[in-house]
Write an enzyme that holds these catalytic residues in place. Structure first.
Site, mmCIF file in Angstrom:
data_model
loop_
_atom_site.group_PDB
_atom_site.id
_atom_site.type_symbol
_atom_site.label_atom_id
_atom_site.label_comp_id
_atom_site.label_asym_id
_atom_site.label_seq_id
_atom_site.Cartn_x
_atom_site.Cartn_y
_atom_site.Cartn_z
ATOM 1 N N CYS A 187 1.038 -0.909 -0.027
ATOM 2 C CA CYS A 187 -0.181 -0.019 0.042
ATOM 3 C C CYS A 187 0.496 1.197 0.077
ATOM 4 C CB CYS A 187 -1.431 0.291 1.126
ATOM 5 S SG CYS A 187 -0.575 -0.350 2.519
ATOM 6 N N ARG A 188 0.413 2.065 0.758
ATOM 7 C CA ARG A 188 1.037 3.439 0.632
ATOM 8 C C ARG A 188 2.827 3.537 0.835
ATOM 9 N NH1 ARG A 188 -3.835 6.031 3.296
ATOM 10 N NH2 ARG A 188 -5.712 6.630 1.080
#
Length: 232
Positions: A187-188
């Site tokens: 993800c981020r």
């Protein structure tokens, strides 16, 4: 007076030094807010409007705008106007590097960070892989890479070949993933809970799921290949 610095000159140098360090401190003050750091984290994924940033950070528009103005005054973000909309972006890769380094230093030296990290991310018992390990697995066809960030972040830039299924859609779309495949989730960044939630969901459904040990922020800073555009 020979060989001596005039008192006036010494005082001027001290004053100039103080101004310099005050200028440095202004940058530190702009970072002295958890919500402003969260906004930098979101902007590290790509350009966004004020409305989108406010929604993603759980802020009202007035508060989000005030935080963004503080970051802009410090030189950390830049803007462009499109009609009535203002789009924000990081002022440069060095801002992303500063944000990543701040988190790393805080975890190493701030006693409260590890416990807060564990309370937020939780445990999923997943194996973690590095950038190089992920690329090797993809090259041999041994894994599917899954991006669980919101679609707009995926479109702004993702690992080449990654599939996009936002974590809040994963339960309904799990059938899009081959049942026997090993899924590498990202993800981020290293402190993004989306990948942890996705791995917990996948393993709970009997799937093979592991995590990349950080995320898109670190991937970009490592200057690894990035694709942008439509969904895979």
């Amino acid at each position: 007076m020979t060989g001596n610095t005039p008192a006036g000159a010494s005082g001027a140098a001290a004053g100039a030094k103080a101004e310099l360090y005050d200028a440095f401190a202004a940058s530190g003050k702009a970072l002295a807010s958890g919500k402003r750091l969260e906004l930098l984290d979101l902007l590290a994924q790509g350009e966004r409007t004020v409305d989108a940033l406010a929604k993603a950070a759980g802020l009202n528009l007035t508060t989000a705008s005030a935080h963004l103005q503080t970051l802009k005054q410090a030189g950390f973000v830049a803007t462009r106007r499109e009609g009535v909309r203002i789009h924000y972006r990081l002022a440069g890769d060095d801002v992303a590097q500063l944000f990543a380094l701040l988190r790393k230093v805080a975890e190493a030296h701030q006693a409260a960070v590890p416990a807060a990290r564990d309370a937020y991310l939780g445990q999923d018992g997943a194996t973690e892989v590095t950038h190089d390990e992920l690329r090797a697995r993809v090259a041999t066809g041994d894994a599917i890479v899954l991006d669980v960030r919101p679609v707009e972040e995926y479109r702004a830039g993702h690992i080449p070949g990654a599939l996009s299924i936002p974590v809040d859609e994963l339960a309904d779309r799990i059938g899009e993933l081959p049942e026997e495949a090993e899924v590498v989730v990202y993800c981020r960044g290293a402190y993004c809970v989306l990948a942890y939630d996705a791995v917990r969901l996948l393993t709970g459904r009997g799937r093979q799921a592991i995590r990349m040990n950080d995320g898109m922020l670190e991937w970009r800073l490592a200057e690894l290949p990035v694709e942008a555009g439509d969904l895979a």
